[in-house]
Design a protein around this motif. Structure first.
Motif, PDB file in Angstrom:
ATOM      1  N   ALA A 136      12.922   9.425  -7.839  1.00  0.00           N
ATOM      2  CA  ALA A 136      13.806   8.805  -6.849  1.00  0.00           C
ATOM      3  C   ALA A 136      13.325   9.111  -5.431  1.00  0.00           C
ATOM      4  CB  ALA A 136      15.234   9.306  -7.038  1.00  0.00           C
ATOM      5  N   PHE A 137      12.842  10.319  -5.201  1.00  0.00           N
ATOM      6  CA  PHE A 137      12.322  10.680  -3.885  1.00  0.00           C
ATOM      7  C   PHE A 137      11.087   9.853  -3.540  1.00  0.00           C
ATOM      8  CE2 PHE A 137       9.644  13.414  -1.200  1.00  0.00           C
ATOM      9  CZ  PHE A 137      10.503  13.564  -0.125  1.00  0.00           C
ATOM     10  N   ARG A 138      10.206   9.655  -4.519  1.00  0.00           N
ATOM     11  CA  ARG A 138       8.992   8.866  -4.295  1.00  0.00           C
ATOM     12  C   ARG A 138       9.353   7.406  -4.001  1.00  0.00           C
ATOM     13  NH1 ARG A 138       5.560   6.120  -8.113  1.00  0.00           N
ATOM     14  NH2 ARG A 138       7.160   6.730  -9.578  1.00  0.00           N
ATOM     15  N   ILE A 139      10.292   6.851  -4.730  1.00  0.00           N
ATOM     16  CA  ILE A 139      10.710   5.463  -4.500  1.00  0.00           C
ATOM     17  C   ILE A 139      11.342   5.333  -3.120  1.00  0.00           C
ATOM     18  CG2 ILE A 139      12.374   3.709  -5.256  1.00  0.00           C
ATOM     19  CD1 ILE A 139      11.770   4.632  -8.136  1.00  0.00           C
ATOM     20  N   SER A 140      12.117   6.323  -2.735  1.00  0.00           N
ATOM     21  CA  SER A 140      12.738   6.318  -1.415  1.00  0.00           C
ATOM     22  C   SER A 140      11.686   6.319  -0.316  1.00  0.00           C
ATOM     23  CB  SER A 140      13.594   7.571  -1.282  1.00  0.00           C
ATOM     24  OG  SER A 140      14.824   7.335  -0.805  1.00  0.00           O
ATOM     25  N   CYS A 141      10.667   7.138  -0.490  1.00  0.00           N
ATOM     26  CA  CYS A 141       9.588   7.197   0.504  1.00  0.00           C
ATOM     27  C   CYS A 141       8.820   5.881   0.556  1.00  0.00           C
ATOM     28  CB  CYS A 141       8.633   8.345   0.195  1.00  0.00           C
ATOM     29  SG  CYS A 141       9.327   9.962   0.557  1.00  0.00           S
ATOM     30  N   LYS A 142       8.596   5.262  -0.605  1.00  0.00           N
ATOM     31  CA  LYS A 142       7.900   3.970  -0.626  1.00  0.00           C
ATOM     32  C   LYS A 142       8.692   2.914   0.139  1.00  0.00           C
ATOM     33  CE  LYS A 142       5.116   4.070  -4.793  1.00  0.00           C
ATOM     34  NZ  LYS A 142       4.885   3.428  -6.091  1.00  0.00           N
ATOM     35  N   ARG A 143       9.999   2.907  -0.065  1.00  0.00           N
ATOM     36  CA  ARG A 143      10.837   1.937   0.654  1.00  0.00           C
ATOM     37  C   ARG A 143      10.826   2.200   2.149  1.00  0.00           C
ATOM     38  NH1 ARG A 143      16.038   1.849  -3.302  1.00  0.00           N
ATOM     39  NH2 ARG A 143      15.093   0.612  -4.951  1.00  0.00           N
ATOM     40  N   PHE A 144      10.804   3.462   2.534  1.00  0.00           N
ATOM     41  CA  PHE A 144      10.813   3.812   3.949  1.00  0.00           C
ATOM     42  C   PHE A 144       9.514   3.385   4.635  1.00  0.00           C
ATOM     43  CE2 PHE A 144       9.955   6.860   7.384  1.00  0.00           C
ATOM     44  CZ  PHE A 144      11.072   6.629   8.169  1.00  0.00           C
ATOM     45  N   PHE A 145       8.374   3.578   3.955  1.00  0.00           N
ATOM     46  CA  PHE A 145       7.087   3.274   4.569  1.00  0.00           C
ATOM     47  C   PHE A 145       6.604   1.853   4.312  1.00  0.00           C
ATOM     48  CE2 PHE A 145       6.734   7.966   4.321  1.00  0.00           C
ATOM     49  CZ  PHE A 145       6.583   8.197   5.677  1.00  0.00           C
ATOM     50  N   ALA A 146       7.345   1.051   3.574  1.00  0.00           N
ATOM     51  CA  ALA A 146       6.938  -0.318   3.236  1.00  0.00           C
ATOM     52  C   ALA A 146       6.709  -1.192   4.470  1.00  0.00           C
ATOM     53  CB  ALA A 146       7.948  -0.961   2.302  1.00  0.00           C
ATOM     54  N   PRO A 147       7.569  -1.152   5.508  1.00  0.00           N
ATOM     55  CA  PRO A 147       7.311  -2.008   6.684  1.00  0.00           C
ATOM     56  C   PRO A 147       5.982  -1.686   7.365  1.00  0.00           C
ATOM     57  CG  PRO A 147       9.562  -1.191   6.736  1.00  0.00           C
ATOM     58  CD  PRO A 147       8.871  -0.487   5.625  1.00  0.00           C
ATOM     59  N   TRP A 148       5.618  -0.432   7.435  1.00  0.00           N
ATOM     60  CA  TRP A 148       4.349  -0.064   8.073  1.00  0.00           C
ATOM     61  C   TRP A 148       3.160  -0.532   7.243  1.00  0.00           C
ATOM     62  CZ3 TRP A 148       8.166   3.929   8.484  1.00  0.00           C
ATOM     63  CH2 TRP A 148       8.660   4.069   9.781  1.00  0.00           C
ATOM     64  N   ARG A 149       3.298  -0.453   5.920  1.00  0.00           N
ATOM     65  CA  ARG A 149       2.201  -0.923   5.064  1.00  0.00           C
ATOM     66  C   ARG A 149       2.036  -2.442   5.188  1.00  0.00           C
ATOM     67  NH1 ARG A 149       3.548   1.011  -0.593  1.00  0.00           N
ATOM     68  NH2 ARG A 149       5.546   1.523   0.310  1.00  0.00           N
ATOM     69  N   ARG A 150       3.140  -3.169   5.267  1.00  0.00           N
ATOM     70  CA  ARG A 150       3.047  -4.630   5.428  1.00  0.00           C
ATOM     71  C   ARG A 150       2.424  -4.973   6.766  1.00  0.00           C
ATOM     72  NH1 ARG A 150       8.215  -4.751   2.704  1.00  0.00           N
ATOM     73  NH2 ARG A 150       9.261  -4.660   4.708  1.00  0.00           N
ATOM     74  N   GLN A 151       2.785  -4.246   7.807  1.00  0.00           N
ATOM     75  CA  GLN A 151       2.236  -4.505   9.136  1.00  0.00           C
ATOM     76  C   GLN A 151       0.741  -4.196   9.149  1.00  0.00           C
ATOM     77  OE1 GLN A 151       4.008  -2.174  12.228  1.00  0.00           O
ATOM     78  NE2 GLN A 151       3.139  -3.399  13.868  1.00  0.00           N
ATOM     79  N   GLU A 152       0.339  -3.101   8.533  1.00  0.00           N
ATOM     80  CA  GLU A 152      -1.073  -2.742   8.471  1.00  0.00           C
ATOM     81  C   GLU A 152      -1.862  -3.776   7.684  1.00  0.00           C
ATOM     82  OE1 GLU A 152      -3.785   0.692   6.388  1.00  0.00           O
ATOM     83  OE2 GLU A 152      -1.757   1.218   7.024  1.00  0.00           O
ATOM     84  N   SER A 153      -1.298  -4.273   6.607  1.00  0.00           N
ATOM     85  CA  SER A 153      -1.948  -5.301   5.808  1.00  0.00           C
ATOM     86  C   SER A 153      -2.110  -6.590   6.608  1.00  0.00           C
ATOM     87  CB  SER A 153      -1.134  -5.567   4.550  1.00  0.00           C
ATOM     88  OG  SER A 153      -1.630  -6.675   3.865  1.00  0.00           O
ATOM     89  N   PHE A 154      -1.098  -6.940   7.349  1.00  0.00           N
ATOM     90  CA  PHE A 154      -1.163  -8.151   8.173  1.00  0.00           C
ATOM     91  C   PHE A 154      -2.235  -8.004   9.250  1.00  0.00           C
ATOM     92  CE2 PHE A 154       0.273 -10.624  11.874  1.00  0.00           C
ATOM     93  CZ  PHE A 154       0.231 -11.888  11.309  1.00  0.00           C
ATOM     94  N   ILE A 155      -2.318  -6.837   9.859  1.00  0.00           N
ATOM     95  CA  ILE A 155      -3.334  -6.600  10.890  1.00  0.00           C
ATOM     96  C   ILE A 155      -4.730  -6.698  10.290  1.00  0.00           C
ATOM     97  CG2 ILE A 155      -4.316  -4.843  12.422  1.00  0.00           C
ATOM     98  CD1 ILE A 155      -1.423  -3.927  12.955  1.00  0.00           C
ATOM     99  N   ARG A 156      -4.937  -6.142   9.125  1.00  0.00           N
ATOM    100  CA  ARG A 156      -6.245  -6.243   8.461  1.00  0.00           C
ATOM    101  C   ARG A 156      -6.588  -7.692   8.149  1.00  0.00           C
ATOM    102  NH1 ARG A 156      -5.807  -1.531   3.997  1.00  0.00           N
ATOM    103  NH2 ARG A 156      -5.907   0.235   5.425  1.00  0.00           N
ATOM    104  N   GLN A 157      -5.600  -8.440   7.711  1.00  0.00           N
ATOM    105  CA  GLN A 157      -5.829  -9.847   7.362  1.00  0.00           C
ATOM    106  C   GLN A 157      -6.183 -10.643   8.610  1.00  0.00           C
ATOM    107  OE1 GLN A 157      -2.429 -11.705   5.587  1.00  0.00           O
ATOM    108  NE2 GLN A 157      -3.696 -12.992   4.287  1.00  0.00           N
ATOM    109  N   VAL A 158      -5.495 -10.400   9.716  1.00  0.00           N
ATOM    110  CA  VAL A 158      -5.750 -11.132  10.955  1.00  0.00           C
ATOM    111  C   VAL A 158      -7.123 -10.769  11.520  1.00  0.00           C
ATOM    112  CG1 VAL A 158      -5.008 -11.352  13.359  1.00  0.00           C
ATOM    113  CG2 VAL A 158      -3.337 -11.484  11.528  1.00  0.00           C
ATOM    114  N   GLU A 159      -7.492  -9.515  11.432  1.00  0.00           N
ATOM    115  CA  GLU A 159      -8.775  -9.072  11.978  1.00  0.00           C
ATOM    116  C   GLU A 159      -9.944  -9.389  11.056  1.00  0.00           C
ATOM    117  OE1 GLU A 159      -8.286  -4.950  12.796  1.00  0.00           O
ATOM    118  OE2 GLU A 159      -7.187  -5.307  14.646  1.00  0.00           O
ATOM    119  N   GLY A 160      -9.691  -9.990   9.924  1.00  0.00           N
ATOM    120  CA  GLY A 160     -10.757 -10.371   9.011  1.00  0.00           C
ATOM    121  C   GLY A 160     -11.096  -9.301   7.996  1.00  0.00           C
ATOM    122  N   GLY A 161     -10.242  -8.302   7.876  1.00  0.00           N
ATOM    123  CA  GLY A 161     -10.480  -7.250   6.889  1.00  0.00           C
ATOM    124  C   GLY A 161     -10.164  -7.739   5.497  1.00  0.00           C
ATOM    125  N   GLN A 162     -10.381  -6.906   4.551  1.00  0.00           N
ATOM    126  CA  GLN A 162     -10.139  -7.280   3.168  1.00  0.00           C
ATOM    127  C   GLN A 162      -8.665  -7.115   2.826  1.00  0.00           C
ATOM    128  OE1 GLN A 162     -12.639  -4.867   0.773  1.00  0.00           O
ATOM    129  NE2 GLN A 162     -14.515  -5.866   1.415  1.00  0.00           N
TER     130      GLN A 162
END
Length: 138
Positions: free
Chosen positions: A67-93
């Motif tokens: 439950a603690f791990r799932i909670s942490c995943k939910r908390f950090f999910a917006p940052w991971r999505r933002q990082e993924s979007f930045i990589r996609q825009v900059e031409g990263g994989q």
């Protein structure tokens, strides 16, 4: 209940025979000569170790850490999505798990031990050491 929750014969025997043998070892390595009182003290220490092991297994099997791990995943999910979007825009994989739209984690069933036996053996040996210590009172 699955087969992972049961003890085999030698595991159960080791759990029952372990505290008296550990109590004897504690009595042998103590500074005072080996006596019945020292053995009873060692039995009490060994039973308390079993009760602590029961508590740890109880917390782990109660899915506290999951439950603690799932909670942490939910908390950090917006940052991971933002990082993924930045990589996609900059031409990263694009990460393979996100490109498929699923999770890249492999699911598995962890093997867990039955924690009830730890409690009953620990509590039984603790009660035995308490009763024996009452007989040792003068």
């Amino acid at each position: 209940m699955s087969a992972a929750h049961h003890f085999s014969g030698w595991q159960g025997a080791a759990l029952f025979a372990g505290p008296p043998v550990l109590a004897l070892a504690i009595g042998l390595f103590s500074s005072s000569p080996l006596s019945f009182g020292g053995w009873v003290d060692g039995l009490c220490y060994a039973s308390l170790l079993l009760l602590m092991a029961w508590g740890i297994l109880f917390v782990i099997q109660g899915n506290f850490f999951t439950a603690f791990r799932i909670s942490c995943k939910r908390f950090f999910a917006p940052w991971r999505r933002q990082e993924s979007f930045i990589r996609q825009v900059e031409g990263g994989q694009i990460e393979s798990g996100q490109a498929q739209g699923g999770h890249s984690e492999a699911s598995f069933q962890s093997r867990v031990m039955a924690h009830g036996l730890f409690f009953w053996v620990g509590a039984g040996y603790f009660a035995l050491s308490f009763i024996c210590s009452l007989f040792l009172l003068k």
